[in-house]
Design a protein around this motif. Structure first.
Motif, PDB file in Angstrom:
ATOM      1  N   LEU A 190       2.943   4.107 -10.750  1.00  0.00           N
ATOM      2  CA  LEU A 190       2.738   3.914 -12.188  1.00  0.00           C
ATOM      3  C   LEU A 190       1.314   3.440 -12.472  1.00  0.00           C
ATOM      4  CD1 LEU A 190       6.123   2.207 -13.158  1.00  0.00           C
ATOM      5  CD2 LEU A 190       5.293   4.395 -14.031  1.00  0.00           C
ATOM      6  N   ALA A 191       0.826   2.548 -11.632  1.00  0.00           N
ATOM      7  CA  ALA A 191      -0.536   2.038 -11.836  1.00  0.00           C
ATOM      8  C   ALA A 191      -1.567   3.141 -11.669  1.00  0.00           C
ATOM      9  CB  ALA A 191      -0.810   0.902 -10.852  1.00  0.00           C
ATOM     10  N   GLU A 192      -1.365   4.037 -10.701  1.00  0.00           N
ATOM     11  CA  GLU A 192      -2.298   5.134 -10.494  1.00  0.00           C
ATOM     12  C   GLU A 192      -2.302   6.113 -11.671  1.00  0.00           C
ATOM     13  OE1 GLU A 192      -4.595   5.891  -8.581  1.00  0.00           O
ATOM     14  OE2 GLU A 192      -4.424   4.534  -6.888  1.00  0.00           O
ATOM     15  N   GLN A 193      -1.189   6.174 -12.413  1.00  0.00           N
ATOM     16  CA  GLN A 193      -1.100   7.058 -13.573  1.00  0.00           C
ATOM     17  C   GLN A 193      -1.461   6.327 -14.868  1.00  0.00           C
ATOM     18  OE1 GLN A 193       2.517   9.849 -13.245  1.00  0.00           O
ATOM     19  NE2 GLN A 193       3.035   8.192 -11.833  1.00  0.00           N
ATOM     20  N   ASN A 194      -2.071   5.139 -14.714  1.00  0.00           N
ATOM     21  CA  ASN A 194      -2.469   4.320 -15.870  1.00  0.00           C
ATOM     22  C   ASN A 194      -1.268   3.927 -16.733  1.00  0.00           C
ATOM     23  OD1 ASN A 194      -5.302   4.404 -15.305  1.00  0.00           O
ATOM     24  ND2 ASN A 194      -5.335   6.504 -16.096  1.00  0.00           N
ATOM     25  N   GLN A 195      -0.114   3.750 -16.093  1.00  0.00           N
ATOM     26  CA  GLN A 195       1.087   3.342 -16.811  1.00  0.00           C
ATOM     27  C   GLN A 195       1.548   1.953 -16.390  1.00  0.00           C
ATOM     28  OE1 GLN A 195       3.558   6.738 -15.811  1.00  0.00           O
ATOM     29  NE2 GLN A 195       3.066   7.756 -17.734  1.00  0.00           N
ATOM     30  N   ALA A 196       0.683   1.256 -15.639  1.00  0.00           N
ATOM     31  CA  ALA A 196       0.926  -0.119 -15.206  1.00  0.00           C
ATOM     32  C   ALA A 196      -0.436  -0.729 -14.895  1.00  0.00           C
ATOM     33  CB  ALA A 196       1.833  -0.140 -13.975  1.00  0.00           C
ATOM     34  N   PRO A 197      -0.546  -2.065 -14.808  1.00  0.00           N
ATOM     35  CA  PRO A 197      -1.833  -2.681 -14.471  1.00  0.00           C
ATOM     36  C   PRO A 197      -2.439  -2.093 -13.205  1.00  0.00           C
ATOM     37  CG  PRO A 197      -0.252  -4.363 -15.147  1.00  0.00           C
ATOM     38  CD  PRO A 197       0.500  -3.069 -15.069  1.00  0.00           C
ATOM     39  N   ILE A 241      -4.230  -3.170 -10.888  1.00  0.00           N
ATOM     40  CA  ILE A 241      -4.211  -3.964  -9.658  1.00  0.00           C
ATOM     41  C   ILE A 241      -2.998  -3.616  -8.794  1.00  0.00           C
ATOM     42  CG2 ILE A 241      -2.952  -5.861 -10.740  1.00  0.00           C
ATOM     43  CD1 ILE A 241      -5.668  -6.103  -7.998  1.00  0.00           C
ATOM     44  N   LEU A 242      -1.930  -3.112  -9.419  1.00  0.00           N
ATOM     45  CA  LEU A 242      -0.729  -2.760  -8.671  1.00  0.00           C
ATOM     46  C   LEU A 242      -0.944  -1.541  -7.780  1.00  0.00           C
ATOM     47  CD1 LEU A 242       2.026  -3.277 -11.408  1.00  0.00           C
ATOM     48  CD2 LEU A 242       1.401  -4.819  -9.535  1.00  0.00           C
ATOM     49  N   ALA A 243      -2.024  -0.798  -8.010  1.00  0.00           N
ATOM     50  CA  ALA A 243      -2.334   0.378  -7.186  1.00  0.00           C
ATOM     51  C   ALA A 243      -3.156   0.015  -5.952  1.00  0.00           C
ATOM     52  CB  ALA A 243      -3.093   1.412  -8.019  1.00  0.00           C
ATOM     53  N   TYR A 244      -3.389  -1.274  -5.728  1.00  0.00           N
ATOM     54  CA  TYR A 244      -4.171  -1.726  -4.564  1.00  0.00           C
ATOM     55  C   TYR A 244      -3.412  -1.359  -3.285  1.00  0.00           C
ATOM     56  CZ  TYR A 244      -6.791  -4.985  -1.556  1.00  0.00           C
ATOM     57  OH  TYR A 244      -7.569  -5.553  -0.569  1.00  0.00           O
ATOM     58  N   ILE A 245      -4.036  -0.529  -2.462  1.00  0.00           N
ATOM     59  CA  ILE A 245      -3.443  -0.132  -1.185  1.00  0.00           C
ATOM     60  C   ILE A 245      -4.393  -0.570  -0.075  1.00  0.00           C
ATOM     61  CG2 ILE A 245      -2.707   1.807   0.259  1.00  0.00           C
ATOM     62  CD1 ILE A 245      -1.940   3.278  -2.249  1.00  0.00           C
ATOM     63  N   ASP A 246      -3.865  -1.324   0.888  1.00  0.00           N
ATOM     64  CA  ASP A 246      -4.741  -1.857   1.929  1.00  0.00           C
ATOM     65  C   ASP A 246      -4.950  -0.830   3.043  1.00  0.00           C
ATOM     66  OD1 ASP A 246      -2.508  -1.883   3.573  1.00  0.00           O
ATOM     67  OD2 ASP A 246      -2.153  -4.038   3.394  1.00  0.00           O
ATOM     68  N   ARG A 247      -5.657  -1.254   4.086  1.00  0.00           N
ATOM     69  CA  ARG A 247      -6.059  -0.327   5.137  1.00  0.00           C
ATOM     70  C   ARG A 247      -4.907   0.081   6.050  1.00  0.00           C
ATOM     71  NH1 ARG A 247     -12.096  -2.616   6.785  1.00  0.00           N
ATOM     72  NH2 ARG A 247     -12.979  -2.418   4.690  1.00  0.00           N
ATOM     73  N   LYS A 248      -3.774  -0.558   5.919  1.00  0.00           N
ATOM     74  CA  LYS A 248      -2.583  -0.162   6.664  1.00  0.00           C
ATOM     75  C   LYS A 248      -1.650   0.717   5.813  1.00  0.00           C
ATOM     76  CE  LYS A 248      -3.392  -2.276  10.549  1.00  0.00           C
ATOM     77  NZ  LYS A 248      -3.599  -1.507  11.801  1.00  0.00           N
ATOM     78  N   GLY A 249      -2.141   1.159   4.668  1.00  0.00           N
ATOM     79  CA  GLY A 249      -1.354   2.039   3.819  1.00  0.00           C
ATOM     80  C   GLY A 249      -0.255   1.330   3.048  1.00  0.00           C
ATOM     81  N   ARG A 273      -8.748  -3.621   0.747  1.00  0.00           N
ATOM     82  CA  ARG A 273      -8.470  -2.358   0.076  1.00  0.00           C
ATOM     83  C   ARG A 273      -9.037  -1.193   0.854  1.00  0.00           C
ATOM     84  NH1 ARG A 273      -7.630  -0.173  -5.179  1.00  0.00           N
ATOM     85  NH2 ARG A 273      -7.688  -2.173  -6.224  1.00  0.00           N
ATOM     86  N   ASP A 274      -8.239  -0.138   0.950  1.00  0.00           N
ATOM     87  CA  ASP A 274      -8.736   1.123   1.491  1.00  0.00           C
ATOM     88  C   ASP A 274      -9.392   1.867   0.330  1.00  0.00           C
ATOM     89  OD1 ASP A 274      -9.203   3.617   2.476  1.00  0.00           O
ATOM     90  OD2 ASP A 274      -7.252   3.847   3.436  1.00  0.00           O
ATOM     91  N   PRO A 275     -10.712   2.039   0.345  1.00  0.00           N
ATOM     92  CA  PRO A 275     -11.401   2.654  -0.803  1.00  0.00           C
ATOM     93  C   PRO A 275     -11.009   4.104  -1.043  1.00  0.00           C
ATOM     94  CG  PRO A 275     -12.887   2.455   1.059  1.00  0.00           C
ATOM     95  CD  PRO A 275     -11.651   1.697   1.435  1.00  0.00           C
ATOM     96  N   ASN A 276     -10.410   4.752  -0.046  1.00  0.00           N
ATOM     97  CA  ASN A 276     -10.023   6.148  -0.205  1.00  0.00           C
ATOM     98  C   ASN A 276      -8.556   6.317  -0.565  1.00  0.00           C
ATOM     99  OD1 ASN A 276     -12.625   7.097   0.851  1.00  0.00           O
ATOM    100  ND2 ASN A 276     -11.903   6.178   2.744  1.00  0.00           N
ATOM    101  N   ALA A 277      -7.852   5.182  -0.784  1.00  0.00           N
ATOM    102  CA  ALA A 277      -6.397   5.241  -0.925  1.00  0.00           C
ATOM    103  C   ALA A 277      -5.967   5.211  -2.376  1.00  0.00           C
ATOM    104  CB  ALA A 277      -5.768   4.069  -0.179  1.00  0.00           C
ATOM    105  N   HIS A 278      -5.029   6.090  -2.690  1.00  0.00           N
ATOM    106  CA  HIS A 278      -4.394   6.129  -3.999  1.00  0.00           C
ATOM    107  C   HIS A 278      -2.924   6.456  -3.810  1.00  0.00           C
ATOM    108  CE1 HIS A 278      -8.366   6.128  -5.870  1.00  0.00           C
ATOM    109  NE2 HIS A 278      -8.702   7.045  -4.985  1.00  0.00           N
ATOM    110  N   ALA A 279      -2.063   5.734  -4.515  1.00  0.00           N
ATOM    111  CA  ALA A 279      -0.624   5.978  -4.381  1.00  0.00           C
ATOM    112  C   ALA A 279      -0.279   7.390  -4.807  1.00  0.00           C
ATOM    113  CB  ALA A 279       0.162   4.970  -5.210  1.00  0.00           C
ATOM    114  N   VAL A 280      -0.916   7.850  -5.864  1.00  0.00           N
ATOM    115  CA  VAL A 280      -0.733   9.217  -6.328  1.00  0.00           C
ATOM    116  C   VAL A 280      -2.096   9.877  -6.303  1.00  0.00           C
ATOM    117  CG1 VAL A 280      -0.039  10.701  -8.223  1.00  0.00           C
ATOM    118  CG2 VAL A 280       1.172   8.580  -7.820  1.00  0.00           C
ATOM    119  N   LEU A 287       5.859   1.001  -8.560  1.00  0.00           N
ATOM    120  CA  LEU A 287       4.837   0.268  -9.320  1.00  0.00           C
ATOM    121  C   LEU A 287       3.442   0.790  -9.003  1.00  0.00           C
ATOM    122  CD1 LEU A 287       6.140  -3.417  -9.067  1.00  0.00           C
ATOM    123  CD2 LEU A 287       6.043  -2.000 -11.128  1.00  0.00           C
ATOM    124  N   ALA A 288       3.172   1.052  -7.713  1.00  0.00           N
ATOM    125  CA  ALA A 288       1.857   1.569  -7.332  1.00  0.00           C
ATOM    126  C   ALA A 288       1.601   2.937  -7.952  1.00  0.00           C
ATOM    127  CB  ALA A 288       1.746   1.649  -5.810  1.00  0.00           C
TER     128      ALA A 288
END
Length: 596
Positions: A395-402, A404-412, A47-54, A392-393
């Protein structure tokens, strides 16, 4: 170079854990650490700790509250999804991204049901609607290039509950499309293998290929779509030239054809109801055009490349759909029995493009076109993982999905969402099941109206955005890209989408029955309706349940968040510079840039 402290810090290693370990050093000093290829490969999935889909604060939350504006602006300045899509990628996605089996094969069924005039009219009306829709999307996506834009704009400018419904509606569309397209790809191989190899083996091959492409991240998706789109565009342009030659009598076995098939058997079939039925096929053929907006968040410079890609949609609609289908209607009568003989969605023998080539006595080209159809199918399968994983990612960042679906790795890469989409691709192994047709019919029903509802939502979100923009004292001159048809175009797009939904309700509840066919029983009517319209009640249920559970408010124009999520914070200065530059252009260049 021999100093053991030398190390090159990259973004994937920049995390709070570095502070805890004491590894950070003074600015300007580099450390070098040799890591093996397997180690780097494994670490790329962490996981990239600084990464968020939204970015935090870029949208209205699931509870309807607006996040901190300043924090959102800071987060938006460093979007975690890799911005590797270039202008050429975006342009080819816009030009050829949605050219697929809907055009090459599905148009044959539409021709048989409605006749050549209905075919051309429905695609022209749907194309005009989509032109307005894509321009509306482009205006918002250039200003707010956020991931999961379709649901994010609905959440931000309409209602968080509607954003939730739209996000899951769009995600379901692509999640279902993947196994369907993989199975369709196996059928294209049967054109050559004649069933000598088990379809399950081809399912495995195509699924692995599509997954590997998406594991290369957005760059892999962009390069694959660039190549796929070039092949599809060349094929359509080649067919247009060939079709004109065949029509004037240049084929080996044919004389002059002209417009005789518009006179006998005629231009229309089944009258107005036939025209309404064809809109379903047109919507299916255009599905995926909106992906150019979804890709804005991963584009290096959306303010530059997205407007060009959006403007090219007009030429794609005109050239690749209207012109090619006009030729198809001139070359193939709607009474040709092979038009309705398709055993699957990618059956090249039922493609009106292939039928016209065969009727002209040309050999060899049908196999080439079958290869193009297979590439088109793989292209849609590739887009399905990209579209569903990003949605899906988000939606997860907006708390509208689980979460775990917002997990973004170090390659984006939203790697968990990619994994979920890939797992659903295993449904493609239904290809060898006795229940294949029933399973796929209901899977298609879940996504049947998805594109139409998504397009209508984009138009409505744009209408509300413009109202909020004006209400809060902004002018249109502040927009980096302005929709050419404007708000009027969005109203036209919204109304046409609503009319198509009404038409589909009518043709789904009371389908066309030819003379001599067995009348449908009440059970048959119900099955016919829900296989066309199942997606609508599913969307309504998701919206109502979420609305009642979270008590989300309707977003008012005076308190819309119109600041966070803007990538170029100095957009006013950039616009002024561009206008000064355009003022020096000659007239021909200004005209060219207006359309392209």
């Amino acid at each position: 170079m021999d100093d053991p402290r030398e190390k090159v810090w990259n973004r994937s290693e920049y995390s709070p854990s570095a502070y805890d370990s004491g590894e950070f050093i003074d600015y300007g000093i580099q450390l070098h650490r040799n890591r093996s290829l397997p180690t780097r490969f494994v670490d790329s999935f962490k996981r990239d700790p600084n990464a968020h889909a939204v970015p935090k604060g870029s949208t209205v939350g699931g509870d309807g509250k607006i996040f901190d504006v300043e924090g959102a602006a800071q987060a938006t300045a460093s979007s975690p999804l890799q911005r590797h899509l270039k202008g050429r990628h975006l342009q080819m996605i816009a030009i050829g991204g949605s050219i697929g089996t809907g055009l090459f094969v599905g148009s044959g069924n539409a021709l048989a049901i409605g006749g050549p005039a209905s075919l051309v009219l429905s695609f022209m009306i749907t194309g005009a609607m989509l032109y307005c829709t894509v321009h509306a999307l482009g205006e918002m996506a250039v200003l707010f290039p956020v991931a999961g834009s379709f649901s994010a704009y609905s959440t931000r400018f309409l209602d968080p509950a509607w954003g939730f419904a739209m996000g899951w509606n769009y995600a379901m569309q692509w999640l279902v499309v993947l196994p369907l397209e993989i199975v369709s790809a196996t059928f294209t191989v049967e054109y050559w293998s004649h069933g000598s190899v088990n379809n399950a083996a081809w399912v495995a091959v195509f699924l692995v290929l599509i997954i590997v492409i998406n594991l290369f991240g957005v760059k892999g998706y962009g390069e694959a779509e660039f190549i796929f789109s070039i092949i599809k565009v060349v094929a359509v342009i080649g067919y247009i030239i060939l079709g004109i030659i065949i029509n004037v009598g240049g084929g080996p076995d044919g004389g002059y054809i002209g417009g005789k098939y518009w006179q006998n058997p005629g231009a229309f079939n089944h009258g107005f109801k036939g025209l309404c039925s064809v809109f379903v096929n047109a919507a299916f053929a255009f599905a995926g055009t909106e992906l150019v907006g979804l890709a804005a968040a991963e584009t290096a410079n959306p303010r530059k490349s997205l407007p060009t890609a959006i403007k090219q949609v007009f030429w794609r609609i005109t050239l690749f759909y209207v012109v090619s289908l006009t030729l198809v209607g001139l070359l193939v009568p709607y009474t040709n029995p092979r038009l309705l003989s398709a055993t699957n969605a990618a059956d090249a023998t039922a493609s009106p493009f292939v039928i016209s080539i065969v009727n002209a006595g040309i050999t060899g080209l049908p196999s080439v076109f079958n290869g193009v159809i297979m590439i088109a199918v793989l292209s849609v399968g590739n887009s399905s993982i990209y579209g569903s994983s990003r949605t899906l990612a988000a939606l997860a960042e907006q708390n509208q999905a689980p979460k775990i679906l917002a997990y973004i790795d170090r390659k984006g890469r939203p790697i968990v969402s990619i994994g979920i989409a890939s797992l659903l691709g295993l449904l493609g192994f239904f290809a060898g099941s006795k229940r294949q047709k029933a399973a796929f019919a209901w899977m298609i029903a879940l996504s049947g109206l998805s594109s139409i509802v998504t397009w209508a939502s984009i138009c409505l979100a744009h209408i509300r955005f413009r109202r909020g923009w004006r209400k809060q004292g902004h002018t249109l001159d502040e927009l980096a890209f302005r929709s050419q048809p404007g708000v009027i175009g969005s109203w036209i797009g919204f109304i046409i989408n609503c009319l198509v939904l009404v038409a589909q309700f009518w043709t789904g509840a009371w389908p066309i029955v030819d003379d001599g066919d067995t009348p449908l029983t009440p059970t048959g009517h119900a099955r016919s309706f829900f296989q066309v319209y199942l997606a609508a009640p599913v969307v309504v249920i998701m919206y109502v349940v979420y609305k009642l559970w979270y008590r989300t408010p309707f977003i008012r124009s005076y308190n819309m968040d119109l600041h966070t999520g803007i990538r170029d914070l100095n957009v006013a200065e950039l616009i002024a510079e561009e206008r000064a530059e355009r003022a020096t252009w000659p007239a021909w260049r200004r005209v060219y840039k207006f359309f392209c």
